[in-house]
Design a protein around this motif. Structure first.
Motif, PDB file in Angstrom:
ATOM      1  N   LEU A 136       0.825  -1.210   0.000  1.00  0.00           N
ATOM      2  CA  LEU A 136       0.000   0.000   0.000  1.00  0.00           C
ATOM      3  C   LEU A 136       0.851   1.249   0.000  1.00  0.00           C
ATOM      4  O   LEU A 136       1.860   1.318   0.701  1.00  0.00           O
ATOM      5  N   LEU A 137       0.418   2.225  -0.779  1.00  0.00           N
ATOM      6  CA  LEU A 137       1.031   3.549  -0.766  1.00  0.00           C
ATOM      7  C   LEU A 137      -0.103   4.567  -0.789  1.00  0.00           C
ATOM      8  O   LEU A 137      -1.133   4.322  -1.418  1.00  0.00           O
ATOM      9  N   ALA A 138       0.072   5.703  -0.122  1.00  0.00           N
ATOM     10  CA  ALA A 138      -0.961   6.740  -0.122  1.00  0.00           C
ATOM     11  C   ALA A 138      -0.302   8.106  -0.225  1.00  0.00           C
ATOM     12  O   ALA A 138       0.811   8.302   0.248  1.00  0.00           O
ATOM     13  N   ALA A 139      -1.026   9.046  -0.860  1.00  0.00           N
ATOM     14  CA  ALA A 139      -0.467  10.379  -1.071  1.00  0.00           C
ATOM     15  C   ALA A 139      -1.525  11.454  -0.877  1.00  0.00           C
ATOM     16  O   ALA A 139      -2.234  11.816  -1.803  1.00  0.00           O
ATOM     17  N   ASN A 140      -1.645  11.933   0.328  1.00  0.00           N
ATOM     18  CA  ASN A 140      -2.421  13.133   0.633  1.00  0.00           C
ATOM     19  C   ASN A 140      -1.848  13.698   1.922  1.00  0.00           C
ATOM     20  O   ASN A 140      -2.429  13.547   2.996  1.00  0.00           O
ATOM     21  N   PRO A 141      -0.689  14.343   1.810  1.00  0.00           N
ATOM     22  CA  PRO A 141       0.017  14.781   3.028  1.00  0.00           C
ATOM     23  C   PRO A 141      -0.718  15.830   3.845  1.00  0.00           C
ATOM     24  O   PRO A 141      -0.485  15.931   5.044  1.00  0.00           O
ATOM     25  N   VAL A 142      -1.607  16.597   3.224  1.00  0.00           N
ATOM     26  CA  VAL A 142      -2.290  17.648   3.984  1.00  0.00           C
ATOM     27  C   VAL A 142      -3.664  17.203   4.478  1.00  0.00           C
ATOM     28  O   VAL A 142      -4.321  17.941   5.221  1.00  0.00           O
ATOM     29  N   ARG A 143      -4.114  16.020   4.059  1.00  0.00           N
ATOM     30  CA  ARG A 143      -5.376  15.444   4.529  1.00  0.00           C
ATOM     31  C   ARG A 143      -6.569  16.370   4.350  1.00  0.00           C
ATOM     32  O   ARG A 143      -7.400  16.523   5.252  1.00  0.00           O
ATOM     33  N   LYS A 144      -6.635  16.992   3.168  1.00  0.00           N
ATOM     34  CA  LYS A 144      -7.759  17.854   2.825  1.00  0.00           C
ATOM     35  C   LYS A 144      -8.213  17.503   1.418  1.00  0.00           C
ATOM     36  O   LYS A 144      -7.460  16.950   0.630  1.00  0.00           O
ATOM     37  N   PHE A 145      -9.456  17.873   1.102  1.00  0.00           N
ATOM     38  CA  PHE A 145      -9.911  17.814  -0.268  1.00  0.00           C
ATOM     39  C   PHE A 145      -9.172  18.893  -1.047  1.00  0.00           C
ATOM     40  O   PHE A 145      -8.815  19.942  -0.495  1.00  0.00           O
ATOM     41  N   SER A 146      -8.980  18.678  -2.335  1.00  0.00           N
ATOM     42  CA  SER A 146      -8.208  19.624  -3.150  1.00  0.00           C
ATOM     43  C   SER A 146      -8.806  21.025  -3.114  1.00  0.00           C
ATOM     44  O   SER A 146      -8.057  22.015  -3.077  1.00  0.00           O
ATOM     45  N   PHE A 147     -10.131  21.147  -3.097  1.00  0.00           N
ATOM     46  CA  PHE A 147     -10.760  22.471  -3.094  1.00  0.00           C
ATOM     47  C   PHE A 147     -10.565  23.216  -1.774  1.00  0.00           C
ATOM     48  O   PHE A 147     -10.803  24.426  -1.704  1.00  0.00           O
ATOM     49  N   GLN A 148     -10.088  22.516  -0.737  1.00  0.00           N
ATOM     50  CA  GLN A 148      -9.837  23.155   0.561  1.00  0.00           C
ATOM     51  C   GLN A 148      -8.373  23.585   0.715  1.00  0.00           C
ATOM     52  O   GLN A 148      -8.027  24.247   1.671  1.00  0.00           O
ATOM     53  N   MET A 149      -7.517  23.191  -0.235  1.00  0.00           N
ATOM     54  CA  MET A 149      -6.073  23.425  -0.120  1.00  0.00           C
ATOM     55  C   MET A 149      -5.685  24.818  -0.604  1.00  0.00           C
ATOM     56  O   MET A 149      -6.242  25.319  -1.587  1.00  0.00           O
ATOM     57  N   ASN A 150      -4.693  25.400   0.094  1.00  0.00           N
ATOM     58  CA  ASN A 150      -4.085  26.629  -0.423  1.00  0.00           C
ATOM     59  C   ASN A 150      -3.006  26.232  -1.440  1.00  0.00           C
ATOM     60  O   ASN A 150      -2.752  25.040  -1.656  1.00  0.00           O
ATOM     61  N   GLU A 151      -2.370  27.206  -2.055  1.00  0.00           N
ATOM     62  CA  GLU A 151      -1.403  26.913  -3.129  1.00  0.00           C
ATOM     63  C   GLU A 151      -0.211  26.104  -2.627  1.00  0.00           C
ATOM     64  O   GLU A 151       0.270  25.196  -3.314  1.00  0.00           O
ATOM     65  N   GLU A 152       0.278  26.409  -1.438  1.00  0.00           N
ATOM     66  CA  GLU A 152       1.404  25.651  -0.874  1.00  0.00           C
ATOM     67  C   GLU A 152       1.012  24.194  -0.639  1.00  0.00           C
ATOM     68  O   GLU A 152       1.775  23.266  -0.932  1.00  0.00           O
TER      69      GLU A 152
END
Length: 176
Positions: free
Chosen positions: A60-76
């Protein structure tokens, strides 16, 4: 002569794309096959990941380091997520090829592409050059024509009704 492995595309706005991919992973692993299961836009803490982690022949591999939906993310956070997804894609595909896995699942690949986190051409190039023995599953909404043209199976899940429409939030063990 052995048949070439296929590309599966589980898409649509309905519930069950990841669930279908997990079911195939369990079936394949149950027959002794090596599975690589990479999740994009998810953090790897869902119930299906816990269950899959108990199987010796599933990586298993997973990639969502900020644990937010994309529409909730800031540019960083978007940049950080894109970097993590690109690294996870490279790790999953390299590992699957190097270890001779028979099944590679790229969960939410379509969403990662539509958000600009995963380069579609890199995925297309991989699909075109993958080993003949590597079955690949892609999941997500709104796959491009290029992805659809490479799919041997296309299963579209259509939402007819969902409890969310009545204000019911995602439920542990059911939606995640």
């Amino acid at each position: 002569m052995k048949n070439k492995a296929c590309v599966h595309l589980y898409c649509g706005d309905g519930k069950g794309k990841t669930t279908a991919a997990v079911g195939l992973a369990v079936r394949f692993a149950g027959h002794g096959g090596q599975v690589v299961f990479a999740q994009f836009l998810k953090d790897g803490t869902s119930g299906e990941c816990w269950s899959l982690s108990k199987l010796d022949n599933v990586t298993l591999l997973a990639a969502n380091p900020v644990r937010k939906f994309s529409f909730q993310m800031n540019e960083e956070e978007k940049t950080q997520t894109a970097d993590a997804i690109q690294r996870t894609f490279a790790a999953a595909t390299d590992f699957a090829v190097r270890e001779g896995a028979g099944l590679l699942i790229l969960d939410e690949a379509c969403g990662a592409i539509s958000c600009g986190f995963l380069d579609e051409q890199a995925l297309l190039d991989f699909l075109d050059s993958r080993p003949d023995t590597l079955e690949v599953v892609l999941t997500g909404r709104d796959p491009s024509e290029a992805l659809q043209s490479r799919a041997d199976y296309i299963t579209e899940l259509v939402k007819r009704r969902h409890p969310y429409e009545k204000g019911v939030a995602a439920r542990e063990g059911i939606e995640w």
